[in-house]
Design a protein around this motif. Structure first.
Motif, mmCIF file in Angstrom:
data_model
loop_
_atom_site.group_PDB
_atom_site.id
_atom_site.type_symbol
_atom_site.label_atom_id
_atom_site.label_comp_id
_atom_site.label_asym_id
_atom_site.label_seq_id
_atom_site.Cartn_x
_atom_site.Cartn_y
_atom_site.Cartn_z
ATOM 1 N N PRO A 65 -2.963 -5.131 57.581
ATOM 2 C CA PRO A 65 -2.517 -3.732 57.585
ATOM 3 C C PRO A 65 -1.234 -3.511 58.400
ATOM 4 N N ARG A 66 -0.400 -4.534 58.499
ATOM 5 C CA ARG A 66 0.766 -4.450 59.389
ATOM 6 C C ARG A 66 2.023 -3.962 58.676
ATOM 7 N N ILE A 67 1.838 -3.088 57.674
ATOM 8 C CA ILE A 67 2.967 -2.452 56.991
ATOM 9 C C ILE A 67 2.791 -0.942 57.113
ATOM 10 N N LEU A 68 3.804 -0.280 57.665
ATOM 11 C CA LEU A 68 3.754 1.169 57.846
ATOM 12 C C LEU A 68 4.782 1.860 56.964
ATOM 13 N N ASN A 69 4.490 3.101 56.616
ATOM 14 C CA ASN A 69 5.444 3.932 55.905
ATOM 15 C C ASN A 69 5.316 5.366 56.413
ATOM 16 N N THR A 70 6.401 6.106 56.300
ATOM 17 C CA THR A 70 6.349 7.538 56.591
ATOM 18 C C THR A 70 6.417 8.306 55.279
ATOM 19 N N HIS A 71 5.918 9.531 55.311
ATOM 20 C CA HIS A 71 5.942 10.361 54.099
ATOM 21 C C HIS A 71 6.178 11.813 54.498
ATOM 22 N N PRO A 72 7.068 12.517 53.767
ATOM 23 C CA PRO A 72 7.402 13.896 54.136
ATOM 24 C C PRO A 72 6.427 14.923 53.576
ATOM 25 N N ALA A 73 5.158 14.740 53.889
ATOM 26 C CA ALA A 73 4.110 15.697 53.522
ATOM 27 C C ALA A 73 2.888 15.407 54.383
ATOM 28 N N TYR A 74 1.968 16.352 54.380
ATOM 29 C CA TYR A 74 0.735 16.205 55.150
ATOM 30 C C TYR A 74 -0.304 15.596 54.207
ATOM 31 N N LEU A 75 -0.281 14.268 54.125
ATOM 32 C CA LEU A 75 -1.166 13.563 53.197
ATOM 33 C C LEU A 75 -2.641 13.870 53.482
ATOM 34 N N GLN A 121 2.834 25.773 54.460
ATOM 35 C CA GLN A 121 3.108 24.665 55.371
ATOM 36 C C GLN A 121 2.928 23.335 54.656
ATOM 37 N N THR A 122 3.704 22.367 55.104
ATOM 38 C CA THR A 122 3.561 21.004 54.621
ATOM 39 C C THR A 122 3.491 20.110 55.854
ATOM 40 N N GLY A 123 4.199 18.997 55.906
ATOM 41 C CA GLY A 123 4.097 18.193 57.114
ATOM 42 C C GLY A 123 4.760 16.841 56.965
ATOM 43 N N ALA A 124 4.411 15.957 57.873
ATOM 44 C CA ALA A 124 4.895 14.586 57.878
ATOM 45 C C ALA A 124 3.734 13.686 58.260
ATOM 46 N N SER A 125 3.727 12.488 57.711
ATOM 47 C CA SER A 125 2.635 11.547 57.957
ATOM 48 C C SER A 125 3.177 10.139 58.160
ATOM 49 N N VAL A 126 2.444 9.347 58.949
ATOM 50 C CA VAL A 126 2.686 7.918 59.064
ATOM 51 C C VAL A 126 1.418 7.218 58.618
ATOM 52 N N ILE A 127 1.563 6.284 57.670
ATOM 53 C CA ILE A 127 0.387 5.656 57.072
ATOM 54 C C ILE A 127 0.528 4.135 57.054
ATOM 55 N N VAL A 128 -0.605 3.481 56.894
ATOM 56 C CA VAL A 128 -0.641 2.059 56.566
ATOM 57 C C VAL A 128 -0.445 1.937 55.058
ATOM 58 N N VAL A 129 0.428 1.040 54.633
ATOM 59 C CA VAL A 129 0.680 0.845 53.209
ATOM 60 C C VAL A 129 -0.476 0.080 52.579
ATOM 61 N N ASP A 130 -0.951 0.596 51.443
ATOM 62 C CA ASP A 130 -1.950 -0.123 50.662
ATOM 63 C C ASP A 130 -1.442 -0.245 49.227
ATOM 64 N N ASP A 131 -2.322 -0.533 48.280
ATOM 65 C CA ASP A 131 -1.891 -0.755 46.905
ATOM 66 C C ASP A 131 -1.614 0.532 46.147
ATOM 67 N N GLY A 132 -1.973 1.680 46.712
ATOM 68 C CA GLY A 132 -1.745 2.943 46.039
ATOM 69 C C GLY A 132 -0.407 3.556 46.418
ATOM 70 N N VAL A 133 -0.203 4.779 45.953
ATOM 71 C CA VAL A 133 1.010 5.535 46.283
ATOM 72 C C VAL A 133 0.656 6.548 47.364
ATOM 73 N N ASP A 134 1.014 6.208 48.601
ATOM 74 C CA ASP A 134 0.754 7.079 49.757
ATOM 75 C C ASP A 134 -0.731 7.356 49.947
ATOM 76 N N THR A 135 -1.543 6.326 49.718
ATOM 77 C CA THR A 135 -2.994 6.478 49.828
ATOM 78 C C THR A 135 -3.589 5.715 51.007
ATOM 79 N N GLY A 136 -2.760 5.030 51.799
ATOM 80 C CA GLY A 136 -3.281 4.212 52.888
ATOM 81 C C GLY A 136 -3.805 5.033 54.046
ATOM 82 N N PRO A 137 -4.502 4.380 54.974
ATOM 83 C CA PRO A 137 -5.035 5.078 56.151
ATOM 84 C C PRO A 137 -3.943 5.819 56.916
#
Length: 202
Positions: free
Chosen positions: A107-117, A136-152
């Motif tokens: 799980p050592r791959i991170l991504n940011t996303h400009p929404a409150y996932l 309101q929306t938000g910002a998130s930092v997630i672990v990258v998985d096989d989905g599209v912005d679906t990681g922890p």
């Protein structure tokens, strides 16, 4: 007392690298527990100049030079294996990583996303929030998985949507939040405060 060695971080980009710049600045501060050891891109990205400003090695694995996403990812994977970072940060990398590469580093791959996932995943999170008419929306930092912005989800924060917001103005207010969350998550991983083996929603 034994001190923990600095966490080595590789950053992958496609564009201007604004989040990369913020992370490079943070990592250059005395006492920050992580260091950027390489910055890679899938094209000759403008953001590579930020790495050069800080004396960080760069590499490019051009997507267009490979017959498939998988072939591109194999070459990218070889480059990452040579660097052997403790953490990989996707900072505006506009390519989905194939499952084999994700599995190699998870799980050592991170991504940011400009929404409150999980709200508004995908490439147009800011536009989709405006189209939905949310307050309101938000910002998130997630672990990258096989989905599209679906990681922890490792960290996230709400950002208000103003009545006169455009996609550009809203994104401009989200970006500083993304950067702050990303820097804090990297810091917490580096100090051991955040265990990627058991990520928790915050």
């Amino acid at each position: 007392m034994l001190t923990r060695p600095a966490l080595s971080v590789a950053v992958l980009i496609s564009g201007t690298g604004s989040n990369l710049r913020a992370l490079l600045e943070a990592a250059s501060e005395p006492g920050f527990p992580a260091r950027i050891v390489a910055v890679g891109a899938d094209r000759d990205a403008d953001g590579l100049a930020h790495a050069r400003d800080f004396g960080v090695p760069t590499f490019v694995v051009p997507f267009r030079d490979h017959p498939s996403r998988e072939a591109w990812a194999e070459e990218l994977g070889r480059r990452l294996d040579d660097i052997a970072p403790g953490l990989i940060v996707l900072s505006g990398l506009m390519r989905l990583l194939p499952p084999a590469l994700v599995a190699r580093w998870s799980p050592r791959i991170l991504n940011t996303h400009p929404a409150y996932l999980p709200e508004f995943p995908g490439a147009h999170g800011v536009r989709d929030a405006l189209a939905a008419g949310v307050s309101q929306t938000g910002a998130s930092v997630i672990v990258v998985d096989d989905g599209v912005d679906t990681g922890p989800i490792l960290a996230q924060e709400r950002v208000p949507v103003l009545p006169d917001d455009t996609e550009d103005s809203l994104h401009a207010r989200i970006k500083p939040v993304e950067r702050r969350l990303l820097i804090d998550v990297v810091r917490r991983i580096a100090t051991g405060e955040l265990d990627l083996a058991a990520p928790a929603h915050t």
